[in-house]
Design a protein around this motif. Structure first.
Motif, short mmCIF file in Angstrom:
data_model
loop_
_atom_site.label_atom_id
_atom_site.label_comp_id
_atom_site.label_asym_id
_atom_site.label_seq_id
_atom_site.Cartn_x
_atom_site.Cartn_y
_atom_site.Cartn_z
N ALA A 509 0.83 -1.20 0.00
CA ALA A 509 0.00 0.00 0.00
C ALA A 509 0.87 1.25 0.00
N ASN A 510 1.95 1.24 0.81
CA ASN A 510 2.86 2.38 0.80
C ASN A 510 3.58 2.49 -0.54
N ALA A 511 3.98 1.36 -1.10
CA ALA A 511 4.73 1.36 -2.36
C ALA A 511 3.91 1.95 -3.50
N ILE A 512 2.66 1.52 -3.62
CA ILE A 512 1.85 2.02 -4.74
C ILE A 512 1.47 3.48 -4.53
N THR A 513 1.34 3.90 -3.26
CA THR A 513 1.09 5.31 -2.98
C THR A 513 2.27 6.16 -3.45
N ILE A 514 3.48 5.71 -3.14
CA ILE A 514 4.69 6.44 -3.55
C ILE A 514 4.77 6.53 -5.07
N LEU A 515 4.51 5.42 -5.74
CA LEU A 515 4.64 5.39 -7.20
C LEU A 515 3.59 6.28 -7.88
N VAL A 516 2.38 6.29 -7.34
CA VAL A 516 1.35 7.16 -7.92
C VAL A 516 1.76 8.62 -7.78
N GLY A 540 -4.21 9.04 -9.67
CA GLY A 540 -3.41 8.05 -10.38
C GLY A 540 -4.05 7.65 -11.69
N GLN A 541 -3.27 7.04 -12.56
CA GLN A 541 -3.75 6.65 -13.88
C GLN A 541 -3.81 5.12 -13.96
N PHE A 542 -5.04 4.60 -13.98
CA PHE A 542 -5.28 3.17 -13.95
C PHE A 542 -6.24 2.72 -15.04
N ASN A 556 -8.11 5.37 -1.49
CA ASN A 556 -8.56 6.66 -1.98
C ASN A 556 -8.36 6.72 -3.49
N LEU A 557 -9.45 6.70 -4.24
CA LEU A 557 -9.40 6.78 -5.71
C LEU A 557 -9.94 8.12 -6.22
N THR A 558 -9.89 9.14 -5.36
CA THR A 558 -10.39 10.45 -5.76
C THR A 558 -9.64 10.95 -7.00
N LYS A 559 -10.39 11.30 -8.03
CA LYS A 559 -9.85 11.85 -9.27
C LYS A 559 -8.88 10.91 -9.97
N ALA A 560 -8.94 9.64 -9.65
CA ALA A 560 -8.11 8.67 -10.37
C ALA A 560 -8.73 8.38 -11.73
N TRP A 561 -7.89 8.05 -12.69
CA TRP A 561 -8.35 7.67 -14.03
C TRP A 561 -8.62 6.17 -14.01
N ILE A 562 -9.89 5.81 -13.98
CA ILE A 562 -10.26 4.40 -13.82
C ILE A 562 -11.25 3.96 -14.90
N ARG A 563 -11.08 4.51 -16.10
CA ARG A 563 -11.94 4.11 -17.21
C ARG A 563 -11.65 2.65 -17.58
N GLN A 564 -12.72 1.87 -17.73
CA GLN A 564 -12.67 0.47 -18.16
C GLN A 564 -11.83 -0.40 -17.21
N VAL A 565 -11.77 -0.01 -15.94
CA VAL A 565 -11.09 -0.85 -14.95
C VAL A 565 -12.01 -1.99 -14.55
#
Length: 1117
Positions: A509-516, A540-542, A556-565
């Motif tokens: 969870a920490n790792a993906i937060t850092i990368l985003v 983030g862009q997903f 927290n997926l606020t304002k994340a790009w989650i089209r067709q996820v």
């Protein structure tokens, strides 16, 4: 304490005696302000007769003033709240604090980012108040909250006892003296409570205590006010906003930076003058933005000479926040090393110093502080103050850092630590976070294979705690991930490990937060079964990522790009999508409005009811009932004392907002009320419908009637100054009238479609309208000139609203969408999804921090306007990017989108510094002039626009009238512009005047591109059918031609320094030929269709814009 609310109404818990005096709950008379002031004066004179207490205060005053050391101090500027712009309506913070001290407010909250100068201001404030202190006056107490054991309960007593006050003295001061508690470091102490309430400062009594609390903005969530707003006496759960004040320290302006540098230079003899520092700060890209933070400015000034050492071109130098800390820390420890070498040491310390010098003093010093920071986070959960008494703590973890041992003492004396008695801490909170981030990176670097994870994953430093709330730590780690590919791969490996080992979930969870936050894109990533509970993936862009059976609990997926996820089977309890709690019992809502003070929210329902909610709790407080049919419009008076409502039952009602009674009712004036609005003065209101009109709000008399002038109208809006009123009319027209006499002022022409809503910007500069086709249109209010127009929604736009700062527009549509737009570019800032049916009304809160939307799905939803999270890279844009060009020096890149938006980028970082609406009819092409001072833009309209490129803006220099243009190019000398026109011609124009030159004809298809040869003697054109032609510039003679025998975008380009021409073919190919178009050289086949491409001036790089929605890509030329 005042028993009056912010509206000046008496507290309902009070009553009156027979002689008219106000009584409290106990039946005792409440003193007036004048009486309380007189009583305090008597108390002050009595206290002066207590020499012991006053002597102790004078001793404290002398000590605190002698301890004050602030060699460079610049008075900070502030803004009213975190959502306010950094560069508008700023005020001196000290002035606002002085107002607070004179008012009846009890708590003032001062927010600011890390390093912005909160503690510096607090110490300066304390010094100034002590300097002006007179016996019996208000006592300023600077309280470092992290140093106290129980600031939530014994704030005053614990601090005063630490300053050697007796029990009697503490009691005397608490109950008989005025105090200002300057509470520093609310965030560092990890507090979550309301100090005013938990310390019983809201209870009635003789005490007169004010709190000034400082806290980092990042530490608080959106609903932080409950932690600071005082509760009124006798009502612990009744916050009183009138007793609360807030300010946010703004970043330094350029003038403040220069003042700081001047003071810094004057402190001691230096090689550089102020001008030298300012030249470097302004020349190095983005450095001025970085040093708007005073602490980072200090680091930059200390390290700049070393930063620029050996650099010939400062404009290409890039400095990050982490690099500034690296250089500063190395410099500090290096200076400390020399100091220790020059000073006479006791024998044991000298031996330890020599051993450390032999092993590498600087490296040992950094490692010592990394280990200390890691221990503070592990043992104290990040609380920065360490209390150490050797006899008590010699068997604890603290002994490794604070024992009197020789090596420990030497390393500690060279570290960035401060000491107050038995308490130690880093000299700045951000240094603790910096060293902790280094400790994490250092632990990860121990694994030579970045994908190798230790068998005991629970011992990994990222497994110890969630770092989501540690924004500064995440920022440092994100920059490290950007610069260190090995660390980045290690973080990716942690995420992969979480698929098979649930114990890796915290680290993942920490790792993906850092990368985003580092800007890593995860579009299409295979994240099936990953476990990242609590991660911050905001912004983030997903897109198209595979997240089946993933553990996304609390993510927290606020304002994340989650089209067709694909979220099938994923655990998503508590997952956030940027939406605040909604009002599920609102019913079918057609209108909504916030009160001017933001404390109330009104909704108009289909059944005719008007529900009123408190925005503090979002509980329904009352319902107004009188309308028989759907409520179609609501508007508060500017004072908030009245609410205007219109309905399909043909009535308009003016309500007393406090009592719910109807002050005025207009019945049958028009068949159906479609829109209504109050003027800014509150003296008039306007109605739109079958009989549009303006009314006197006090008498109910008609000011003027427009029935014969315009007929049916669906919308109405007053200008901010109240002098104009705008009505939408049939088939896309907006008619603006003078509110004094009803005379027509101007008619704004729009597309021939029905307008659904109109709005004035609060600054009065713009009018915006929406229509049934989904388009939004801007006009300038003063000139009535049509501005930007863009397509916002796929169908009918139901409502629009400006943000309070006039920079954004929110729109809602029949398809259930809510979107936020940039006023100046028309680009989408955010899209909010959640409604299941048509969204009928949308509005901003008065402070602009939230948006409320009302829908036919029987909900009212609330949305955060603030950005979803920290991002370190450039964003992709919602509108297709159709053309791109390098500046001649290769430092910048400019692109244009299909909607006509120009964006100016730093070519090294991808950061955007200018956005400009070039052609509202849409653009197809862009080109730089050879000197980089101008940009030419062409498109669907009937002109080529030439723009001057200036600092932070574009300025229109010339408009060349011609047919639709597919491509433009400057000649190498800059004197000519060539255009590839849709009428199958290539045309030359004088770049300075726009006068026409030669016209090249003979193409068999639309000319898609045009380019000058490096020498300027030739012009090459490319057609849609694949034909390539090269012409002599001076004569227009055709020199050579050939075809790729393939339809496509028809793009052509010369390679600098080579006698070669590149052309596109098919759906993604680029072919390279010699300049006679006879010999084929090479081919590039990207995976996606290319819209356009260009070469860098050095000829090494090709940048291509592919299909709409895809990013800009770089290739080796």
């Amino acid at each position: 304490m005042s028993f009056w609310s912010s509206q000046g109404r008496p507290d309902p818990t009070c009553c009156c005696s027979s002689d008219g005096h106000e009584l409290n709950r106990d039946g005792k008379r409440v003193l007036s302000q004048l009486e309380r002031t007189a009583k305090l004066g008597r108390m002050s004179s009595e206290v002066q007769s207590i020499p012991a207490v006053e002597d102790a205060l004078q001793t404290l005053r002398s000590r605190r003033m002698s301890e004050y050391r602030q060699e460079v101090y610049i008075d900070p500027l502030a803004k009213s709240n975190a959502q306010a712009p950094d560069d508008e309506n700023l005020f001196p913070l000290m002035d606002k604090v002085k107002e607070f001290l004179k008012s009846e407010r009890q708590v003032m909250l001062v927010l600011g980012d890390s390093g912005v100068g909160k503690s510096t201001f607090n110490r300066h404030l304390e010094y100034e108040l002590w300097r002006k202190y007179k016996p019996g006056g208000r006592i300023p107490l600077f309280i470092n909250l992290p140093e106290l054991d129980r600031p939530d309960k014994n704030l005053i007593a614990e601090h005063l006892k630490s300053s050697n006050f007796s029990e009697e003295g503490v009691c005397e001061l608490k109950h008989h003296r005025q105090m200002l508690l300057i509470c520093d470091g609310y965030d560092e102490s990890r507090l979550r409570v309301n100090l005013h309430t938990t310390n019983a400062l809201n209870r009635s009594g003789p005490q007169d205590v004010k709190l000034l609390i400082t806290c980092r903005t990042q530490y608080l969530g959106p609903d932080y006010r409950d932690r600071f707003v005082p509760s009124i006496s006798g009502g612990y759960h009744r916050p009183e906003d009138a007793l609360f004040q807030e300010a946010v320290i703004a970043p330094y302006t350029k003038d403040q930076i220069e003042m700081y540098v001047e003071k810094y230079v004057s402190l001691e003899p230096r090689t550089w003058a102020t001008k030298d520092y300012m030249d470097k700060l302004t020349t190095i890209p983005n450095l001025m933005d970085l040093v708007k933070n005073p602490f980072l400015l200090t680091l930059a000034l200390e390290t700049l000479p070393k930063v620029v050492e050996g650099s010939l071109d400062l404009s290409r130098l890039r400095v990050t926040r982490a690099q500034l800390y690296d250089m500063f820390v190395n410099c500090w420890i290096g200076v400390s090393k020399r100091r220790l070498q020059e000073r006479q040491q006791i024998e044991s310390h000298q031996e330890a110093l020599e051993e450390l010098l032999e092993d590498g003093f600087v490296d040992n010093g950094i490692r010592f502080q990394e280990d200390l920071a890691a221990a503070i986070y592990k043992e104290q959960e990040g609380k920065p103050v360490v209390d150490y008494v050797h006899k008590r703590d010699k068997y604890t973890w603290k002994v490794a850092f604070f024992s009197p041992g020789p090596e420990t003492s030497v390393l500690r004396s060279a570290s960035l630590l401060s000491r107050a008695g038995t308490q130690y801490r880093f000299i700045h909170q951000s240094l603790l976070e910096y060293f902790y981030s280094r400790a994490i990176c250092g632990a990860a670097s121990k694994y030579t294979d970045p994908t190798a994870i230790p068998l005991m994953i629970i011992d990994h430093p990222l497994s110890k705690m969630s770092l989501v709330a540690e924004v500064s730590v995440i920022h440092f780690l994100a920059q490290h991930a950007q610069q260190n590919a090995t660390f980045k791969q290690h973080l990716l490996a942690l995420i992969e490990l979480s698929k098979s080992d649930v114990q890796a979930s915290q680290a993942a969870a920490n790792a993906i937060t850092i990368l985003v936050k580092a800007g890593t894109r995860f579009n299409g990533a295979d994240f099936r079964r990953i476990c990242v509970p609590g991660a911050d993936l905001s912004a983030g862009q997903f897109d198209s990522a595979q997240l089946q059976e993933a553990d996304l609990t609390g993510v927290n997926l606020t304002k994340a790009w989650i089209r067709q996820v694909d979220f099938s089977g994923a655990q998503m309890g508590g997952t956030q999508f940027g939406e605040l709690p909604y009002l599920p019992d609102a019913g079918n809502v057609w209108a909504c409005a916030f009160s001017p003070d933001g404390k109330s929210f009104a909704t108009g329902l289909v059944k005719g009811d008007i529900d009123i909610y408190s925005t503090a709790t979002w509980k329904k407080t009352t319902t107004f009932r009188a309308h028989k049919m759907c409520v179609t419009g609501l508007a508060f008076s500017p004072t908030g004392h009245q609410l205007l409502s219109g309905s399909e039952d043909t009535t308009v009602r003016l309500w007393d907002f406090e009592t719910g009674s109807v002050d005025m009712c207009l019945d049958g004036w028009c068949d159906r009320v479609m829109g209504l609005a109050f003027s800014s003065s509150g003296k008039q209101f306007a109605l739109a419908g079958s009989n549009s009109s303006v009314w006197d709000a006090r008498t109910g008399a008609v000011v003027f009637d427009l029935k014969e002038h315009m007929g049916w109208s669906a919308n109405v809006e007053f200008s901010p100054d109240g002098n104009l009123v705008a009505f939408s009319s049939h088939k896309g027209r907006i008619q603006v009238y003078n509110t004094f006499n009803g005379s027509p002022e101007v008619v704004l022409e729009n597309e021939p479609y029905d307008i659904t809503d109109i709005a004035f910007s609060p600054n009065g500069r713009w009018i915006v309208a929406s229509n049934v086709t989904g388009n939004l249109q801007l006009w300038e209010t003063e000139t009535a000139v049509s501005g930007l127009r863009w397509n916002g929604h796929a169908g009918i736009v139901m409502a629009i609203s400006f943000s309070p700062d006039s920079r954004s527009i929110v729109s809602c549509a029949y398809d259930g969408s809510v979107k936020l737009w940039d006023v100046y570019t028309g680009s989408m800032i955010s899209a909010f999804t959640g409604h299941l049916q048509s969204v009928n009304c949308v509005t901003f809160t008065p402070d602009g921090s939230r948006i409320a939307s009302a829908s036919s799905d029987s909900t009212v939803r609330l949305w955060e306007v603030a950005t979803g999270g920290l991002r370190l890279d450039a964003q992709e844009y919602s509108d297709p990017q159709v053309s791109v060009a390098y500046s001649p020096d290769g430092r910048f890149l400019v692109s244009v989108s299909r909607s006509g938006i120009l964006r100016h980028y730093d070519a090294d970082t991808g950061e955007t510094d200018i956005a400009f609406s070039g052609q509202p009819d849409g653009t197809d092409c862009v080109a730089y002039s050879p000197d980089g001072s101008r940009v030419a833009v062409g498109g669907y309209g009937e002109e080529v626009v030439v723009l001057k490129v200036q600092v932070g803006t574009f300025e229109v220099a010339l408009r060349i009238r011609t047919m639709g243009v597919n491509a433009v190019a400057f000649s190498p000398c800059g004197d000519w512009i060539a255009s590839a026109n849709k009428d199958q011609t290539v045309r030359l124009w004088q770049a300075s005047t726009g006068a026409p030159g030669l016209v090249f004809t003979g193409q068999d298809d639309v000319v898609e591109s045009v380019v000058f040869s490096p020498c300027g003697l030739e012009v090459a054109s490319g057609c849609r059918n694949g034909d390539i032609r090269i012409w002599e510039t001076n004569t227009g003679i055709l020199k050579s031609s050939m075809t790729t025998r393939s339809s496509g975008p028809g793009i052509v380009a010369f390679l600098q320094g080579r006698r070669q021409v590149a052309s596109s073919f098919g759906k993604g190919g680029v072919a390279v030929w010699d300049s006679q178009c006879k010999e084929f050289r090479s081919m590039l086949m990207p995976q996606l269709e290319i819209n356009t491409f260009t070469f860098s001036p050095c000829g090494r790089w090709m940048v291509a814009v592919q299909c709409p929605g895809s990013p800009v890509e770089l290739y080796v030329g």
